[in-house]
Scaffold this motif. Structure first.
Motif, PDB file in Angstrom:
ATOM      1  N   LEU A  53       0.861  -1.088   0.013  1.00  0.00           N
ATOM      2  CA  LEU A  53      -0.099  -0.083   0.005  1.00  0.00           C
ATOM      3  C   LEU A  53       0.807   1.345   0.063  1.00  0.00           C
ATOM      4  O   LEU A  53       0.647   2.357  -0.728  1.00  0.00           O
ATOM      5  CB  LEU A  53      -0.987  -0.032   1.229  1.00  0.00           C
ATOM      6  CG  LEU A  53      -2.138  -0.867   1.007  1.00  0.00           C
ATOM      7  CD1 LEU A  53      -2.793  -0.866   2.693  1.00  0.00           C
ATOM      8  CD2 LEU A  53      -3.016  -0.440   0.158  1.00  0.00           C
ATOM      9  N   ALA A  54       1.930   1.241   0.965  1.00  0.00           N
ATOM     10  CA  ALA A  54       2.614   2.425   0.742  1.00  0.00           C
ATOM     11  C   ALA A  54       3.342   2.591  -0.236  1.00  0.00           C
ATOM     12  O   ALA A  54       3.684   3.749  -0.869  1.00  0.00           O
ATOM     13  CB  ALA A  54       3.566   2.336   2.250  1.00  0.00           C
ATOM     14  N   TYR A  86      -4.285   3.733   6.536  1.00  0.00           N
ATOM     15  CA  TYR A  86      -3.959   4.715   6.119  1.00  0.00           C
ATOM     16  C   TYR A  86      -2.588   4.179   5.401  1.00  0.00           C
ATOM     17  O   TYR A  86      -2.019   3.473   6.072  1.00  0.00           O
ATOM     18  CB  TYR A  86      -3.546   6.104   6.885  1.00  0.00           C
ATOM     19  CG  TYR A  86      -4.724   6.623   7.650  1.00  0.00           C
ATOM     20  CD1 TYR A  86      -5.563   7.753   7.045  1.00  0.00           C
ATOM     21  CD2 TYR A  86      -5.022   5.954   8.837  1.00  0.00           C
ATOM     22  CE1 TYR A  86      -6.548   8.179   7.699  1.00  0.00           C
ATOM     23  CE2 TYR A  86      -6.301   6.824   9.503  1.00  0.00           C
ATOM     24  CZ  TYR A  86      -6.927   7.682   9.058  1.00  0.00           C
ATOM     25  OH  TYR A  86      -7.707   8.237   9.678  1.00  0.00           O
ATOM     26  N   ARG A  87      -2.433   5.045   4.244  1.00  0.00           N
ATOM     27  CA  ARG A  87      -0.822   5.089   3.901  1.00  0.00           C
ATOM     28  C   ARG A  87      -0.250   6.476   3.994  1.00  0.00           C
ATOM     29  O   ARG A  87      -1.228   7.483   3.764  1.00  0.00           O
ATOM     30  CB  ARG A  87      -0.637   4.484   2.502  1.00  0.00           C
ATOM     31  CG  ARG A  87      -1.240   5.567   1.407  1.00  0.00           C
ATOM     32  CD  ARG A  87      -1.085   4.619   0.013  1.00  0.00           C
ATOM     33  NE  ARG A  87      -2.120   5.175  -1.083  1.00  0.00           N
ATOM     34  CZ  ARG A  87      -2.383   4.429  -2.173  1.00  0.00           C
ATOM     35  NH1 ARG A  87      -1.933   3.298  -2.434  1.00  0.00           N
ATOM     36  NH2 ARG A  87      -3.012   5.092  -2.995  1.00  0.00           N
ATOM     37  N   PHE A  88       1.050   6.543   3.966  1.00  0.00           N
ATOM     38  CA  PHE A  88       1.500   8.167   4.239  1.00  0.00           C
ATOM     39  C   PHE A  88       2.696   8.394   3.541  1.00  0.00           C
ATOM     40  O   PHE A  88       3.668   7.241   3.293  1.00  0.00           O
ATOM     41  CB  PHE A  88       1.679   8.321   5.820  1.00  0.00           C
ATOM     42  CG  PHE A  88       2.738   7.549   6.371  1.00  0.00           C
ATOM     43  CD1 PHE A  88       4.063   7.777   6.627  1.00  0.00           C
ATOM     44  CD2 PHE A  88       2.098   6.378   7.165  1.00  0.00           C
ATOM     45  CE1 PHE A  88       4.827   6.739   7.091  1.00  0.00           C
ATOM     46  CE2 PHE A  88       2.884   5.375   7.750  1.00  0.00           C
ATOM     47  CZ  PHE A  88       4.124   5.838   7.726  1.00  0.00           C
ATOM     48  N   GLY A 100       4.890   4.437   4.593  1.00  0.00           N
ATOM     49  CA  GLY A 100       4.168   3.532   5.263  1.00  0.00           C
ATOM     50  C   GLY A 100       3.012   3.575   5.340  1.00  0.00           C
ATOM     51  O   GLY A 100       2.307   4.063   4.473  1.00  0.00           O
ATOM     52  N   GLU A 101       2.486   2.281   6.107  1.00  0.00           N
ATOM     53  CA  GLU A 101       1.147   2.620   6.261  1.00  0.00           C
ATOM     54  C   GLU A 101       0.766   2.071   7.679  1.00  0.00           C
ATOM     55  O   GLU A 101       1.650   1.536   8.457  1.00  0.00           O
ATOM     56  CB  GLU A 101       0.426   1.318   5.511  1.00  0.00           C
ATOM     57  CG  GLU A 101       0.946   0.019   5.914  1.00  0.00           C
ATOM     58  CD  GLU A 101       1.054  -0.914   4.620  1.00  0.00           C
ATOM     59  OE1 GLU A 101       1.183  -0.415   3.577  1.00  0.00           O
ATOM     60  OE2 GLU A 101       1.604  -2.086   4.829  1.00  0.00           O
ATOM     61  N   LEU A 129       1.518  -0.558  12.116  1.00  0.00           N
ATOM     62  CA  LEU A 129       2.459   0.275  11.611  1.00  0.00           C
ATOM     63  C   LEU A 129       3.408  -0.700  10.870  1.00  0.00           C
ATOM     64  O   LEU A 129       3.923  -1.373  11.596  1.00  0.00           O
ATOM     65  CB  LEU A 129       3.017   1.306  12.269  1.00  0.00           C
ATOM     66  CG  LEU A 129       4.198   2.235  11.891  1.00  0.00           C
ATOM     67  CD1 LEU A 129       3.563   3.034  11.094  1.00  0.00           C
ATOM     68  CD2 LEU A 129       4.977   2.938  13.152  1.00  0.00           C
ATOM     69  N   LYS A 130       3.649  -0.141   9.781  1.00  0.00           N
ATOM     70  CA  LYS A 130       4.922  -0.913   9.000  1.00  0.00           C
ATOM     71  C   LYS A 130       5.591   0.489   8.022  1.00  0.00           C
ATOM     72  O   LYS A 130       4.671   1.166   7.318  1.00  0.00           O
ATOM     73  CB  LYS A 130       4.502  -2.023   8.058  1.00  0.00           C
ATOM     74  CG  LYS A 130       5.535  -2.638   7.726  1.00  0.00           C
ATOM     75  CD  LYS A 130       5.050  -4.036   6.734  1.00  0.00           C
ATOM     76  CE  LYS A 130       4.850  -5.035   7.955  1.00  0.00           C
ATOM     77  NZ  LYS A 130       6.041  -5.543   8.102  1.00  0.00           N
ATOM     78  N   THR A 131       6.879   0.607   8.127  1.00  0.00           N
ATOM     79  CA  THR A 131       7.619   1.547   7.285  1.00  0.00           C
ATOM     80  C   THR A 131       8.676   1.230   6.419  1.00  0.00           C
ATOM     81  O   THR A 131       9.024  -0.024   6.660  1.00  0.00           O
ATOM     82  CB  THR A 131       7.907   2.667   8.363  1.00  0.00           C
ATOM     83  OG1 THR A 131       9.106   2.237   9.103  1.00  0.00           O
ATOM     84  CG2 THR A 131       6.858   3.168   9.413  1.00  0.00           C
ATOM     85  N   PHE A 132       8.777   1.857   5.549  1.00  0.00           N
ATOM     86  CA  PHE A 132       9.857   1.488   4.532  1.00  0.00           C
ATOM     87  C   PHE A 132      10.780   2.825   4.433  1.00  0.00           C
ATOM     88  O   PHE A 132      10.479   3.927   4.140  1.00  0.00           O
ATOM     89  CB  PHE A 132       9.287   1.169   3.298  1.00  0.00           C
ATOM     90  CG  PHE A 132      10.205   0.879   2.176  1.00  0.00           C
ATOM     91  CD1 PHE A 132      10.672  -0.371   1.856  1.00  0.00           C
ATOM     92  CD2 PHE A 132      10.767   2.069   1.378  1.00  0.00           C
ATOM     93  CE1 PHE A 132      11.698  -0.721   0.990  1.00  0.00           C
ATOM     94  CE2 PHE A 132      11.710   1.634   0.233  1.00  0.00           C
ATOM     95  CZ  PHE A 132      12.032   0.361  -0.006  1.00  0.00           C
TER      96      PHE A 132
END
Length: 400
Positions: free
Chosen positions: A134-135, A303-305, A319-320, A332-335
């Motif tokens: 998604l992100a 959400y994605r951000f 992330g999302e 939460l998961k980030t890249f």
């Protein structure tokens, strides 16, 4: 909502394996009303262009293929998926640990997807989505429709169809040196609902779930996730990082018993948490993000951000997350983006803000038009440009 809110999550002392540091995040109480489950797809699920199930694939996991008509077929493969469940039923539902081919590639090409990445089946209180995709979809599609106005420098093909499918390279977690071993040997804390992953003390990723049982189940999936080029380089070339050590001195008050020792140890943990949040995780927590709601899931929202793509040296994460009505983070998961990815995002935003007009964009950036064209080509967006229009403009500029 403009920032990541980790209210309810407490930091515990980090665990170190070589250049990898894992910082546990624990909750005093799980998030009520939401669970993240594992779903086994059996012999595999294949999706068509519209995201519909079109039968079993030859291997476990989730994959889709799109024939673009010129002999090229784009194939995407997702090693694991998550299901957000707010039904109150205790159902295990996220596949992980799958492979496509004989081994894991050094890099995983990520392309703009061709199907919906968050799906809610009618009548169900469960949302299936693909972690990080998604992100990445939001980043890959950033201002990628092409110029909205027919400027002479931009190709008619780009104006009619936008850009060709965009790709970025990412490394699978199994190829990040030390990560798999660190995840295998480190203990999972009581109440742990998340972790911050560092490579050479640079924040690589954040992962948060609503319930400790969800984390225990999904902890191994971190080695299957995608990590940016910068993270892989830091882990490969960075040296060992210092481990957390609590130093308790027998001061004026003295340590007279176990209660004094326990209080001193907790003070050391508190100081570590303050130092961590104010220094190591500062860029993640203090950055102002642009959030886009993808789906409403009962009292929660997915959400994605995207970051502001600032060129000031700070970390930039996409992330999302799933948040409750108060904005508190349940998932939460980030890249972490590399410097080159930040530059591409910054360039696309500047171009879009000026309606893709070269002269105005160059003026805003404080550079000449030719330098802007060079940057566009260096970023891989040269296919948008019309060579004839650029040559004609260059001749007119020289004649003038």
């Amino acid at each position: 909502m403009t920032r990541i809110d980790l209210t309810g999550l407490d930091v515990r002392p980090s665990q170190v394996w070589g250049g990898i540091r894992l910082v546990p995040l624990v909750r005093a109480e799980p998030v009520e009303g939401l669970r993240l489950h594992r779903e086994v797809y059996g012999s595999g699920v294949r999706l068509d262009d519209g995201g519909r199930d079109c039968g079993d694939a030859s291997s476990p996991g989730l994959s889709s293929s799109v024939d673009v008509g010129d002999g090229t077929v784009y194939t995407s493969y997702v090693p694991h998926g998550f299901v957000a469940d707010w039904s109150g039923e205790d159902r295990e539902t996220a596949a992980y640990g799958t492979r496509l081919g004989d081994g894991s590639p050094a890099t995983v090409p990520v392309r703009a997807p061709h199907h919906r990445l968050a799906k809610l089946r009618r009548g169900e209180r469960r949302l299936r989505f693909l972690p990080l995709h998604l992100a990445l979809e939001g980043y890959l599609a950033l201002h990628f429709g092409g110029p909205p106005v027919l400027w002479e420098e931009w190709s008619r093909e780009a104006l009619r169809r936008g850009l060709s499918p965009r790709a970025e390279a990412a490394h699978a977690g199994v190829d990040v040196p030390g990560l798999a071993e660190a995840l295998r040997v480190f203990e999972v804390h009581p109440g742990q609902c998340g972790v911050l992953v560092y490579a050479a003390d640079a924040l690589a990723a954040a992962f948060v779930v609503p319930h400790p049982e969800d984390y225990r189940l999904l902890h191994p999936t971190l080695v299957e996730d995608l990590y940016g080029e910068l993270v892989h380089q830091y882990a490969h070339y960075g040296g060992p990082v210092p481990a957390f050590a609590a130093r308790i001195r027998d001061g004026a008050g003295g340590i007279r018993g176990l209660s004094d020792l326990r209080a001193a140890a907790r003070e050391q943990e508190r100081r570590w948490a303050v130092a961590h949040d104010g220094l190591m995780a500062r860029d993640l927590l203090e950055t102002t993000y642009a959030f886009e709601r993808v789906h409403r899931a009962g009292p929660f929202a997915l959400y994605r951000f995207l970051p502001p793509f600032l060129r000031d040296g700070r970390e930039q994460h996409i992330g999302e997350l799933i948040a409750d009505r108060k904005g508190r983070t349940a998932y939460l998961k980030t890249f972490r983006l590399s410097d080159a990815q930040v530059r591409r995002g910054y360039l696309l935003r500047r171009l879009a803000f000026q309606d893709w007009h070269l002269e105005r964009t160059a003026g805003e950036l404080g550079i000449v038009r030719e330098e802007l064209v060079r940057r566009i080509r260096a970023a891989g967006f040269g296919g948008l440009l019309d060579a004839n229009g650029l040559a004609r403009a260059a001749r007119e500029s020289q004649e003038g």
